[in-house]
Motif scaffolding. Structure first.
Motif, PDB file in Angstrom:
ATOM      1  N   MET A   1      -3.146  53.382 -84.073  1.00  0.00           N
ATOM      2  CA  MET A   1      -2.111  54.398 -84.221  1.00  0.00           C
ATOM      3  C   MET A   1      -1.089  54.004 -85.285  1.00  0.00           C
ATOM      4  N   ALA A   2      -0.823  52.727 -85.427  1.00  0.00           N
ATOM      5  CA  ALA A   2       0.112  52.272 -86.465  1.00  0.00           C
ATOM      6  C   ALA A   2      -0.400  52.671 -87.841  1.00  0.00           C
ATOM      7  N   GLN A   3      -1.683  52.482 -88.075  1.00  0.00           N
ATOM      8  CA  GLN A   3      -2.250  52.865 -89.370  1.00  0.00           C
ATOM      9  C   GLN A   3      -2.154  54.365 -89.586  1.00  0.00           C
ATOM     10  N   HIS A   4      -2.427  55.131 -88.547  1.00  0.00           N
ATOM     11  CA  HIS A   4      -2.311  56.592 -88.645  1.00  0.00           C
ATOM     12  C   HIS A   4      -0.873  56.998 -88.987  1.00  0.00           C
ATOM     13  N   LEU A   5       0.081  56.411 -88.300  1.00  0.00           N
ATOM     14  CA  LEU A   5       1.484  56.757 -88.557  1.00  0.00           C
ATOM     15  C   LEU A   5       1.920  56.336 -89.956  1.00  0.00           C
ATOM     16  N   ARG A   6       1.451  55.188 -90.418  1.00  0.00           N
ATOM     17  CA  ARG A   6       1.763  54.772 -91.794  1.00  0.00           C
ATOM     18  C   ARG A   6       1.198  55.787 -92.795  1.00  0.00           C
ATOM     19  N   ASN A   7      -0.012  56.254 -92.537  1.00  0.00           N
ATOM     20  CA  ASN A   7      -0.623  57.254 -93.417  1.00  0.00           C
ATOM     21  C   ASN A   7       0.163  58.555 -93.426  1.00  0.00           C
ATOM     22  N   GLU A   8       0.883  58.828 -92.339  1.00  0.00           N
ATOM     23  CA  GLU A   8       1.722  60.023 -92.238  1.00  0.00           C
ATOM     24  C   GLU A   8       3.118  59.794 -92.821  1.00  0.00           C
ATOM     25  N   GLY A   9       3.389  58.589 -93.300  1.00  0.00           N
ATOM     26  CA  GLY A   9       4.666  58.299 -93.948  1.00  0.00           C
ATOM     27  C   GLY A   9       5.719  57.643 -93.074  1.00  0.00           C
ATOM     28  N   PHE A  10       5.339  57.158 -91.895  1.00  0.00           N
ATOM     29  CA  PHE A  10       6.293  56.519 -90.993  1.00  0.00           C
ATOM     30  C   PHE A  10       6.281  55.002 -91.176  1.00  0.00           C
ATOM     31  N   ASN A  11       7.417  54.379 -90.931  1.00  0.00           N
ATOM     32  CA  ASN A  11       7.553  52.920 -90.966  1.00  0.00           C
ATOM     33  C   ASN A  11       7.342  52.412 -89.548  1.00  0.00           C
ATOM     34  N   VAL A  12       6.255  51.675 -89.341  1.00  0.00           N
ATOM     35  CA  VAL A  12       5.936  51.200 -87.999  1.00  0.00           C
ATOM     36  C   VAL A  12       5.491  49.742 -88.020  1.00  0.00           C
ATOM     37  N   ILE A  13       5.827  49.061 -86.945  1.00  0.00           N
ATOM     38  CA  ILE A  13       5.404  47.683 -86.722  1.00  0.00           C
ATOM     39  C   ILE A  13       4.875  47.631 -85.299  1.00  0.00           C
ATOM     40  N   ARG A  14       3.666  47.169 -85.146  1.00  0.00           N
ATOM     41  CA  ARG A  14       3.093  47.118 -83.803  1.00  0.00           C
ATOM     42  C   ARG A  14       3.389  45.766 -83.159  1.00  0.00           C
ATOM     43  N   ILE A  15       3.487  45.779 -81.850  1.00  0.00           N
ATOM     44  CA  ILE A  15       3.717  44.565 -81.083  1.00  0.00           C
ATOM     45  C   ILE A  15       2.376  44.103 -80.538  1.00  0.00           C
ATOM     46  N   THR A  16       1.922  42.940 -81.016  1.00  0.00           N
ATOM     47  CA  THR A  16       0.619  42.435 -80.582  1.00  0.00           C
ATOM     48  C   THR A  16       0.665  42.095 -79.098  1.00  0.00           C
ATOM     49  N   GLY A  17      -0.358  42.504 -78.410  1.00  0.00           N
ATOM     50  CA  GLY A  17      -0.429  42.262 -76.967  1.00  0.00           C
ATOM     51  C   GLY A  17       0.271  43.315 -76.146  1.00  0.00           C
ATOM     52  N   GLY A  18       1.044  44.190 -76.768  1.00  0.00           N
ATOM     53  CA  GLY A  18       1.681  45.319 -76.108  1.00  0.00           C
ATOM     54  C   GLY A  18       2.649  44.963 -74.986  1.00  0.00           C
ATOM     55  N   THR A  19       2.818  45.918 -74.081  1.00  0.00           N
ATOM     56  CA  THR A  19       3.760  45.713 -72.979  1.00  0.00           C
ATOM     57  C   THR A  19       3.306  44.576 -72.074  1.00  0.00           C
ATOM     58  N   SER A  20       2.010  44.365 -71.990  1.00  0.00           N
ATOM     59  CA  SER A  20       1.490  43.262 -71.174  1.00  0.00           C
ATOM     60  C   SER A  20       2.005  41.923 -71.700  1.00  0.00           C
ATOM     61  N   ALA A  21       1.912  41.710 -73.009  1.00  0.00           N
ATOM     62  CA  ALA A  21       2.388  40.449 -73.599  1.00  0.00           C
ATOM     63  C   ALA A  21       3.908  40.345 -73.505  1.00  0.00           C
ATOM     64  N   TYR A  22       4.591  41.476 -73.643  1.00  0.00           N
ATOM     65  CA  TYR A  22       6.050  41.468 -73.568  1.00  0.00           C
ATOM     66  C   TYR A  22       6.507  41.087 -72.160  1.00  0.00           C
ATOM     67  N   LYS A  23       5.879  41.659 -71.149  1.00  0.00           N
ATOM     68  CA  LYS A  23       6.222  41.315 -69.760  1.00  0.00           C
ATOM     69  C   LYS A  23       5.959  39.828 -69.511  1.00  0.00           C
ATOM     70  N   GLN A  24       4.838  39.364 -70.003  1.00  0.00           N
ATOM     71  CA  GLN A  24       4.480  37.950 -69.813  1.00  0.00           C
ATOM     72  C   GLN A  24       5.503  37.046 -70.495  1.00  0.00           C
ATOM     73  N   TYR A  25       5.936  37.418 -71.702  1.00  0.00           N
ATOM     74  CA  TYR A  25       6.936  36.625 -72.407  1.00  0.00           C
ATOM     75  C   TYR A  25       8.247  36.608 -71.614  1.00  0.00           C
ATOM     76  N   LEU A  26       8.679  37.753 -71.133  1.00  0.00           N
ATOM     77  CA  LEU A  26       9.934  37.814 -70.375  1.00  0.00           C
ATOM     78  C   LEU A  26       9.879  36.986 -69.096  1.00  0.00           C
ATOM     79  N   ALA A  27       8.707  36.905 -68.499  1.00  0.00           N
ATOM     80  CA  ALA A  27       8.535  36.140 -67.249  1.00  0.00           C
ATOM     81  C   ALA A  27       8.483  34.625 -67.495  1.00  0.00           C
ATOM     82  N   SER A  28       8.254  34.217 -68.732  1.00  0.00           N
ATOM     83  CA  SER A  28       8.096  32.774 -68.999  1.00  0.00           C
ATOM     84  C   SER A  28       9.432  32.077 -69.177  1.00  0.00           C
TER      85      SER A  28
END
Length: 102
Positions: free
Chosen positions: A75-102
């Protein structure tokens, strides 16, 4: 511009500046990202995104989350092709939750 950040890099960034988060997770798992202190979170299920691009601002940078981060890559590539500035978070919400729990 970097196309992705780890959960740790995102957390460090969000701790010091306001970020625009685009949560593309399915509606039943929206629950973690609204607690980010300096964030404006737009919860928009991936399946609805193509019909709701008008809600996004091409002058902003969006940090993309999906549950595990894989669909965000596509989806990040699609949005970039549409002219949006996007940065994806690797691992998504799962990785973010795991990071917060550590």
């Amino acid at each position: 511009m970097n196309n992705s950040l780890t959960a740790k890099e995102f957390a460090a960034l969000a701790a010091k500046e306001t970020v625009n988060v685009l949560d593309l997770s399915d509606a039943d798992i929206f629950d973690t990202l609204d607690t980010i202190e300096h964030a404006t979170v737009l919860q928009l299920p991936l399946t609805q995104l193509p019909n709701r691009l008008h809600q996004l601002d091409k002058d902003k940078t969006y940090y993309l989350f999906t549950q595990f981060g894989q669909r965000a890559k596509t989806m990040a590539q699609h949005l970039r092709n549409e002219g949006f500035n996007v940065i994806r978070i690797t691992g998504g919400t799962s990785a973010y939750k795991q990071y917060l729990a550590s």
